[in-house]
Design an enzyme around this catalytic site. Structure first.
Site, PDB file in Angstrom:
ATOM      1  N   GLU A   1      -6.154  36.487 -22.021  1.00  0.00           N
ATOM      2  CA  GLU A   1      -7.140  36.398 -20.945  1.00  0.00           C
ATOM      3  C   GLU A   1      -8.298  37.300 -21.347  1.00  0.00           C
ATOM      4  O   GLU A   1      -8.236  38.519 -21.182  1.00  0.00           O
ATOM      5  CB  GLU A   1      -6.521  36.838 -19.608  1.00  0.00           C
ATOM      6  CG  GLU A   1      -5.332  35.999 -19.167  1.00  0.00           C
ATOM      7  CD  GLU A   1      -5.697  34.556 -18.855  1.00  0.00           C
ATOM      8  OE1 GLU A   1      -6.905  34.236 -18.783  1.00  0.00           O
ATOM      9  OE2 GLU A   1      -4.788  33.728 -18.700  1.00  0.00           O
TER      10      GLU A   1
ATOM     11  N   CYS B   1     -14.056  40.278 -15.462  1.00  0.00           N
ATOM     12  CA  CYS B   1     -14.127  39.374 -16.621  1.00  0.00           C
ATOM     13  C   CYS B   1     -14.810  38.063 -16.287  1.00  0.00           C
ATOM     14  O   CYS B   1     -15.301  37.379 -17.187  1.00  0.00           O
ATOM     15  CB  CYS B   1     -12.732  39.122 -17.188  1.00  0.00           C
ATOM     16  SG  CYS B   1     -11.569  38.420 -15.997  1.00  0.00           S
TER      17      CYS B   1
END
Length: 462
Positions: free
Chosen positions: A208, A242
């Site tokens: 991720e 993110c």
């Protein structure tokens, strides 16, 4: 760490298929432990950051962790049930089912920006699938790590869930362990090192990562509405997310109107600028200096920088409001690297096709945001632009969809988790063909050339 991994694997082998009731009980007890310690977690994160809004923590760290646990408990029985597949006439009368088997021991590497959700979220998926887990927490959130340790120790033994802390050398050693699966959340640059380390053991990985997540503002949408839908995604946790909007693509001639709308909306949300109690700090002086350096680099190369509020920067408390950046050039560091903070470049475009081409020409991001009410534009951008996930007329919220996968594509990551996809990521989908007393396999045994074999080939090879 290797000794603990060996212990966990030995314990897993004694019970390689935990029951539904035992898995649900683990998840329920974990949820109770989080709720008991929610105030301590909020306080610890506030101390680690210097100032982090309690509601930023509740909304972005604790709420999704609890929601994920609730969703898993509700759906786990359905996920665990073997799925019946069609054997086909060629394999009849055998039956085919897919059984979902725990992998064993899962490694989880956690970043500093959302240390609760990004440790306990993957852990929820790993436990739902029947695994044991080892977690490496970030060295930048020591006080939060202490509370997470307490939460987990109140529910699990180290043979079930173990926690580690330490600098980069510990993280490097951790990722070299021969886990049955490794999930890493962090930067693309570090993700490459993690994948190399895992490759020596052929450890499957879920990465991720991040990247530069664009916002495309189409010409049809009201700018006040567009700003309302993207600003929270940029301001929560001071943009240290993110999937935070990294830059804005806007029709030429609308930059100044966008800047004014953003400043107005920011002041409404955070009336005192950096002194607003609801606005979070940059996590530490190291990250703060990086952002200041990138602003200086952009200015030196011709960019203009407009803070969203007059009370814009607090050097001592490493805090800064959103800084809107125009007249950018591709050689500026902030146009090449993921910003991960409260800087927002604004890039004009002449046509929607040009905006799409701009996105297509760059590494595929973790998120893509489109602000448009036009169905044709929505369809065009959705089909022509790759990204790990997408929101139309919103930002961030797709990450909170429990019944949908979350993950990147290309440089923004590989694999996904959340909900059922998390369960599948940490399970082995094992095909089981079952034959009874009568089986058709002997029909194709040598010697070859028998009539029945010719009939089979003629029937099925057409």
């Amino acid at each position: 760490m290797q000794n603990l991994l060996t212990r966990q694997r030995q314990q897993y082998q004694l019970n390689p298929m935990p029951s539904l009731s035992s898995r649900k009980q683990q998840l329920i007890e974990l949820k109770k432990a989080i709720l008991r310690n929610q105030d301590k977690l909020c306080k610890a994160l506030d101390e680690d950051y210097g100032q982090r809004s309690q509601y930023d923590t509740l909304i972005s760290d604790l709420l999704p962790a609890i929601a994920g646990l609730n969703y898993s408990v509700k759906n786990l029985k359905k996920w665990m049930k073997p799925s019946r597949r069609h054997a086909g006439l060629l394999l009849s009368p055998a039956s085919v089912k897919v059984h979902y088997q725990p992998l064993g021991v899962v490694g989880i590497v956690v970043p500093w920006n959302f240390p609760v959700m990004l440790s306990l979220g993957p852990l929820t998926a790993a436990l739902s699938a029947g695994n044991r887990a080892m977690i490496k927490l970030s060295e930048f959130t020591p006080k939060t790590n202490t509370v997470i340790r307490e939460v987990l120790a109140s529910v699990f033994t180290e043979d079930q869930v173990a926690v580690f802390e330490g600098e980069a050398d510990i993280a490097s050693e951790f990722t070299k362990l021969n886990f049955d699966h490794l999930l890493f959340t962090g930067s693309t640059a570090v993700g490459k090192h993690v994948m190399r380390a895992a490759a020596d053991n052929l450890t499957p990985v879920t990465l991720e990562l991040g990247g530069k997540s664009p916002v495309i503002i189409a010409d049809d949408i009201d700018l006040d509405l567009a700003v309302e839908r993207l600003i929270f995604g940029k301001c929560m946790n001071a943009g240290q997310i993110c999937v935070a909007p990294d830059y804005v693509l806007i029709p030429e001639g609308k930059q100044q109107a966008f800047i004014e709308a953003y400043k107005k909306a920011f002041t409404k949300m955070y009336p005192k600028g950096v002194s607003s109690k609801d606005y979070s700090s940059v996590v530490n002086q190291r990250q703060f200096k990086r952002l200041r350096d990138w602003m200086a680099d952009a200015q030196a190369k011709g960019a203009s920088i407009i803070p969203a509020h007059a009370s814009a920067i607090d050097d001592l408390q490493h805090r800064m409001v959103t800084h809107l950046i125009i007249d950018t050039k591709d050689d500026m560091t902030l146009m090449q690297e993921e910003i991960f903070g409260p800087l927002l470049p604004i890039i004009p475009y002449q046509s929607l096709d040009q905006a799409i081409q701009y996105v297509q020409a760059r590494p595929r991001p973790l998120a893509l945001y489109l602000m448009s009410m036009d169905p044709q534009i929505q369809k065009q951008v959705t089909e022509q632009c790759h990204a790990g996930g997408m929101c139309i007329n919103e930002s961030l919220l797709h990450v909170g969809a429990d019944d949908a996968p979350f993950g990147g594509v290309g440089p923004s990551g590989m694999g996904h988790y959340h909900g059922k996809e998390g369960f599948l990521t940490f399970s082995k989908a094992k095909t089981v063909l079952k034959a009874g007393k009568f089986g058709t396999g002997k029909l194709v045994h040598p010697p070859y050339g028998k009539l029945v074999q010719k009939i089979i080939l003629k029937t099925f090879m057409r």
